[in-house]
Design an enzyme around this catalytic site. Structure first.
Site, mmCIF file in Angstrom:
data_model
loop_
_atom_site.group_PDB
_atom_site.id
_atom_site.type_symbol
_atom_site.label_atom_id
_atom_site.label_comp_id
_atom_site.label_asym_id
_atom_site.label_seq_id
_atom_site.Cartn_x
_atom_site.Cartn_y
_atom_site.Cartn_z
ATOM 1 N N GLU A 101 41.136 79.493 75.230
ATOM 2 C CA GLU A 101 40.127 78.799 75.074
ATOM 3 C C GLU A 101 39.453 78.141 76.209
ATOM 4 O OE1 GLU A 101 40.664 76.137 71.622
ATOM 5 O OE2 GLU A 101 42.163 77.564 70.638
ATOM 6 N N LYS A 103 39.119 74.531 78.284
ATOM 7 C CA LYS A 103 39.365 73.268 78.185
ATOM 8 C C LYS A 103 38.278 72.348 78.569
ATOM 9 C CE LYS A 103 43.157 69.922 79.133
ATOM 10 N NZ LYS A 103 42.264 68.858 79.599
ATOM 11 N N ASP A 105 36.189 69.015 79.046
ATOM 12 C CA ASP A 105 36.290 67.789 79.707
ATOM 13 C C ASP A 105 35.506 66.886 78.958
ATOM 14 O OD1 ASP A 105 37.699 65.952 81.380
ATOM 15 O OD2 ASP A 105 36.642 66.679 83.177
ATOM 16 N N TYR A 211 32.201 70.174 70.526
ATOM 17 C CA TYR A 211 32.965 71.485 70.275
ATOM 18 C C TYR A 211 34.227 71.308 69.643
ATOM 19 C CZ TYR A 211 29.947 73.510 73.700
ATOM 20 O OH TYR A 211 28.629 74.124 74.300
ATOM 21 N N LYS A 319 45.546 74.258 84.125
ATOM 22 C CA LYS A 319 44.295 73.615 84.862
ATOM 23 C C LYS A 319 43.690 74.480 85.840
ATOM 24 C CE LYS A 319 44.409 69.630 83.186
ATOM 25 N NZ LYS A 319 44.275 68.272 84.090
ATOM 26 N N CYS A 413 56.639 44.011 106.858
ATOM 27 C CA CYS A 413 55.920 44.241 105.357
ATOM 28 C C CYS A 413 54.487 43.882 105.999
ATOM 29 C CB CYS A 413 56.424 43.604 104.476
ATOM 30 S SG CYS A 413 55.275 43.655 103.260
ATOM 31 N N CYS A 416 53.749 40.590 103.768
ATOM 32 C CA CYS A 416 54.753 39.263 103.801
ATOM 33 C C CYS A 416 55.353 39.210 105.432
ATOM 34 C CB CYS A 416 55.782 39.120 102.967
ATOM 35 S SG CYS A 416 57.182 40.456 102.778
ATOM 36 N N CYS A 429 59.998 47.199 101.447
ATOM 37 C CA CYS A 429 59.748 45.675 101.569
ATOM 38 C C CYS A 429 61.038 44.908 101.184
ATOM 39 C CB CYS A 429 58.692 45.161 101.502
ATOM 40 S SG CYS A 429 58.495 43.428 101.226
ATOM 41 N N CYS A 435 57.181 38.390 98.487
ATOM 42 C CA CYS A 435 56.328 39.323 99.088
ATOM 43 C C CYS A 435 54.928 39.330 97.967
ATOM 44 C CB CYS A 435 56.484 40.549 99.310
ATOM 45 S SG CYS A 435 55.286 42.014 99.689
HETATM 46 S S1 IVH Z 1 44.341 71.642 71.769
HETATM 47 C C1 IVH Z 1 47.964 70.468 69.842
HETATM 48 N N1 IVH Z 1 42.170 72.864 72.820
HETATM 49 O O1 IVH Z 1 42.591 68.438 76.380
HETATM 50 C C2 IVH Z 1 46.803 70.746 70.411
HETATM 51 N N2 IVH Z 1 42.775 70.614 73.443
HETATM 52 O O2 IVH Z 1 45.195 67.597 77.848
HETATM 53 C C3 IVH Z 1 46.143 69.679 71.452
HETATM 54 N N3 IVH Z 1 40.933 69.523 75.210
HETATM 55 O O3 IVH Z 1 43.616 65.406 74.450
HETATM 56 C C4 IVH Z 1 44.732 69.837 72.080
HETATM 57 N N4 IVH Z 1 39.459 71.206 75.100
HETATM 58 O O4 IVH Z 1 41.336 66.257 74.071
HETATM 59 C C5 IVH Z 1 43.079 71.491 72.706
HETATM 60 N N5 IVH Z 1 40.141 73.837 73.394
HETATM 61 C C6 IVH Z 1 41.028 72.853 73.397
HETATM 62 C C7 IVH Z 1 40.662 71.602 74.070
HETATM 63 C C8 IVH Z 1 41.579 70.595 74.210
HETATM 64 C C9 IVH Z 1 39.876 70.195 75.662
HETATM 65 C C10 IVH Z 1 41.634 68.315 75.435
HETATM 66 C C11 IVH Z 1 42.034 67.527 74.491
HETATM 67 C C12 IVH Z 1 43.385 67.001 74.755
HETATM 68 C C13 IVH Z 1 43.349 67.356 76.239
HETATM 69 C C14 IVH Z 1 44.850 67.696 76.537
#
Ligand code: IVH
Length: 860
Positions: A101, A103, A105, A211, A319, A413, A416, A429, A435
């Site tokens: 999926e 991720k 933001d 979403y 990531k 330092c 200080c 330090c 300090c």
């Molecule tokens: S799953 C147990 N799926 O990413 C499952 N998280 O770094 C936990 N996030 O806090 C999360 N898209 O807010 C999941 N497709 C996705 C996501 C997602 C964004 C966020 C979520 C979580 C953070 C984790």
């Protein structure tokens, strides 16, 4: 209503409207009319009720239906293969499917539905407790207020991400800028800021989207929850949620920006391919993404693996690679941290890296600067990944002379002046509490999260208290008085305008033309004339009639309230103000620029007050033009009469002097003193953490508190005894011994005790569970997961997520599932909440529990 719901879904979730906007509007108005005539028919989930309810007073806290976990991050192919190898090893199969999926933001939220109706929504908060932002979430058009379909569970908690589409983010910042307001740094902050608005109408005006991606709770006797994550996504889409688009090829491409999609992949290679495709499409997606999420698809496999320290073991966030940019290295500063560690920090010519302006980057330590061979004047490449501190990656070109000496740490330092000592690759330090930099950082830690948690004291206030000499050590905090706090001098609070704000105000002043008379009347500040009265007056008189009338009344005793207002208009000040507005061409129906010779001279105070009134919402509505700013403008000689306002330039506004503000007023001082008072009985583990003993984090602090129960007990412990404590190693033992044998630390603790700071540990906090590995499953009636976990840790036990032969005890609540079966299979002792409490209280031992269990043949 059904029709509107259907079209809302087509429009906001599927992006595929079936009818024209005006047809939709007609339907909507029809429903509004119907509801007006039959209020008894209005339901809370009606589409007309998205913005409703009163403005909240802060947000109440709510406990989540189930913990909202976060994800462990991985960065590259090697880490991904480690993850997939581990999955195969632990599940015992090599044909595992992963749900892949995007991720998102944004801001993670929990949405609760009862009998298909949206009843509550909350922010993630700390994962267990969040803030109730139901009213704001209701305004998100892609959030279904009622679930679609007939097979909806009785109770459902969904997790999703509230995001602001990139294009809307740009537009929103532009309009904020035009209104002279602060803009947001990135779409995620904008989404979070919008949802944390106290007025739902503001949130409603922000084009947020939601979403959905997870089911937290599915409670239903009839229908079973989906058995795979891909099934979860399909089910959520079926309920009417927006989810990432279904597997590719579904023609979800829109004009311009593309929707993101999810898919199921087998093995690491398909995961990598998905990740690469997302990266390639990254800039074309409608919403900001920061990686891919890789989840084991089968829910049964997920349950088998469980979770560890708030992360599921069956999913990772893969990531995107960090954004990079080149810029000039202006200089190298040295920062002193809480432990005295010196960190070289690159001062950079500000540069934009993946949407954020970067002007500083860490260089870690002297060795790093040397191996980069970096020095002031060089061009460097920097990178930033997520929220981590930007780093300098390499030097791209050098401008320094050949043979110039390499950069080295100062021997004293920078804060200080005390000697700097090398320890391995790092430098420290030697100043300790003397300090100022260490003092500030240690105090910030002392009052911070997980420690004493004095919320009134942010980092800047702590630093200020140190700078004015009021606080040198934690004990000094408890010597603060109201008088001292009120005496903290005023601080610069920045200039009132930045270029965008100045331009916005000048634009609004320029646009203040043909203002209706009723608003002008409010602006005049006549006695008893608010918007309603002004409206009536403007209906009865035009400008000429008003002037004539008021002059006639000038010498008479007013006969009523209306006369009084008109008579006031004849006073020199009000008349001058009105004529000035007419002269500036502001008043509707009166040509400007025909100034009558005026002899009225404004007193500065009266002018500032008049301008502030003029700026009010029901008058000319000029946000930002406060009385203080008006006073500055008159003081600077920029405005001598109201008409001058309309000749102001952005340069005039930018030239206004910096403001100053006192950090503590009566109320904030009282709040701080109350918080400090309350913190005197802090829990022992939090106090130990607050002390900042090296290597003593929150968990170790809890272990120590559980074992020793008091500060004196811990202070008296010797190294051997400490090493015997489960989970305490040499590093911690040495640090603890070192801390308590330091004369200055001992004096400080004594000082704190004399000031009434008495950390306490519940009397039951004996290590009755020491060394036990305990798994929790199902719902306990009297304890939340968090509370059960705390109870266990407080008694020296450890909470583990999955059942194995090493598990000491499984605490099973209602609806316990596969973990219970597994525990029985492995012969692990099983108990309920009651057994856990008795064990913790020392009423029974684990052996006794095990014997009782086999004796009765009943596991729960
Ligand atoms: S799953 C147990 N799926 O990413 C499952 N998280 O770094 C936990 N996030 O806090 C999360 N898209 O807010 C999941 N497709 C996705 C996501 C997602 C964004 C966020 C979520 C979580 C953070 C984790």
């Amino acid at each position: 209503m059904e029709a509107i719901r259907h079209h809302d879904h087509r429009y906001y979730v599927l992006d595929a409207p079936e009818i024209a906007d005006h047809e939709y509007d007609a339907l909507f108005r029809e429903l509004e009319g119907l509801e007006r005539d039959h209020p008894e028919l209005v339901t809370p989930d009606s589409p007309t009720r998205r913005v409703g309810g009163a403005v909240a007073e802060g947000f109440p806290e709510v406990r989540h239906e189930a913990p909202m976990l976060s994800l462990q991050s991985i960065q590259d192919e090697t880490e991904l293969r480690e993850f997939t190898d581990r999955m195969e090893r632990e599940i015992g199969r090599d044909d595992l499917d992963y749900c892949l999926e995007p991720k998102f933001d944004g801001l993670s939220v929990e949405l609760v539905y009862e009998d298909g109706r949206f009843v509550r929504g909350a922010t993630r908060g700390n994962g267990t407790i969040g803030e109730d932002i139901t009213a704001n979430l209701r305004t998100i058009r892609s959030l279904p207020l009622r679930l679609a379909g007939d097979e909806t569970p009785r109770r459902l908690a969904v997790r999703g991400e509230a995001v602001l589409p990139v294009a809307d983010f740009g537009r929103m910042n532009e309009s904020l800028e035009r209104a002279g307001k602060d803009t947001f740094k990135n779409p995620r902050n904008a989404a979070a800021g919008s949802l944390r608005q106290l007025d739902p109408a503001v949130a409603a005006a922000r084009p947020l989207a939601l979403y959905a991606y997870d089911i937290l709770v599915w409670d239903d006797g009839e229908h079973a929850a989906p058995g795979t994550q891909s099934g979860v996504l399909r089910t959520l889409a079926g309920f009417g949620f927006r989810v990432a688009a279904a597997p590719r090829g579904n023609g979800e491409e829109e004009a311009g920006r593309q929707a993101v999609w999810w898919e199921v992949g087998r093995g690491p290679d398909q995961v990598l391919a998905y990740h690469r495709l997302l990266i390639a499409g990254r800039d074309r997606f409608a919403v900001e993404l920061d990686g891919a999420v890789v989840k084991l698809d089968r829910i049964a496999d997920q349950e088998e693996l469980g979770e560890r320290s708030r992360n599921p073991r069956w999913a990772v966030a893969f990531k995107f690679p960090p954004g990079q940019a080149k810029t000039a290295l202006l200089g190298i500063d040295v920062q002193v941290g809480r432990t005295g560690k010196l960190t070289p920090v690159a001062r950079l010519d500000p540069v934009l890296v993946s949407g954020v302006t970067v002007s500083r980057a860490t260089l870690h330590n002297e060795g790093m600067v040397r191996s980069l061979d970096a020095g002031p004047g060089d061009r460097v490449r920097i990178q930033r990944a997520g929220d981590v501190i930007p780093q300098v990656v390499e030097v791209v070109s050098r401008t320094r002379e050949e043979g110039a000496a390499p950069w080295s740490m100062p021997s004293g330092c920078p804060e200080c002046g005390r000697p700097v000592l090398a320890e391995g690759a790092n430098h420290f330090c030697s100043g300790g509490w003397s300090c100022p930099a260490q003092r500030k950082a240690r105090l910030v830690h002392f009052v911070g999260k997980g420690g004493m948690e004095i919320e009134t004291l942010g980092d800047e206030l702590v630093e200020l208290l140190v700078e004015c000499g009021f606080v040198r050590s934690p004990a000094d905090l408890y010597r603060l008085t109201r008088e001292k706090l009120l005496a903290v001098p005023a601080q610069p609070a920045g200039r009132p305008f930045d270029p965008a704000g100045a331009a916005a105000l000048v634009r609004r002043l320029g646009a203040a033309r043909k203002v209706p008379l009723r608003r002008v009347l409010v602006a005049l500040g006549l006695p008893g004339v608010g918007p309603t009265r002004a409206e009536a007056m403007a209906r009865d008189f035009d400008l000429t009639a008003l002037r004539a009338h008021s002059e006639r009344l000038a010498d008479e005793e007013p006969a009523g309230r209306a006369d009084e207002a008109l008579k006031a208009l004849a006073s020199p000040g009000k008349r001058a103000l009105l004529e000035d507005l007419v002269d500036a061409g502001v008043v509707e129906g009166a040509p400007g620029g025909c100034r009558r010779e005026e002899s009225f001279r404004w007193a500065p105070d009266a002018l500032a007050a008049a301008i502030a009134r003029l700026a009010e919402k029901n008058a000319l509505d000029l946000p930002r033009l406060s009385e203080a700013i008006a006073a500055d403008l008159t003081k600077a000689g920029r405005v001598e009469r109201p008409a001058d306002l309309f000749r102001l330039t952005a340069a005039d506004l930018l030239a206004l002097p910096e403001r100053r503000r006192r950090p503590f007023a009566e109320k904030s001082a009282a709040n701080l003193l109350r918080e400090l008072e309350e913190s005197r009985t802090v829990r022992l583990d939090r106090f130990l953490f607050a002390l900042g003993i090296p290597h003593v984090g929150q968990h170790v602090a809890r272990v120590l508190a559980a074992r020793y129960g008091s500060l004196e007990g811990l202070a008296a412990a010797n190294r051997e005894a400490l090493l015997e404590v489960h989970e305490i190693g040499e590093q911690v033992a040495d640090a603890v011994i070192g801390f308590f044998s330091d004369e200055a630390n001992r004096r400080e603790l004594e000082d704190l005790a004399n000031l009434g700071v008495a950390p306490a540990w519940e009397a039951t906090g004996e290590s009755t569970l020491s060394g036990l590995r305990i798994v929790l499953t199902g719902t306990l009636a009297g304890l939340t997961r968090e509370e059960a976990g705390e109870l266990i840790e407080r008694h020296g036990g450890r909470v583990v997520s999955s059942v194995s032969s090493r598990t000491s005890l499984l605490v099973a609540g209602e609806r316990a599932g596969s973990k219970l079966e597994k525990a029985r299979g492995l012969g692990v002792v099983v108990g309920g909440e009651e057994e856990l409490r008795r064990l913790a209280a020392g009423d029974v031992t684990l052996d006794e529990l095990a014997a009782a269990e086999t004796g009765t043949g009943d596991g729960t």
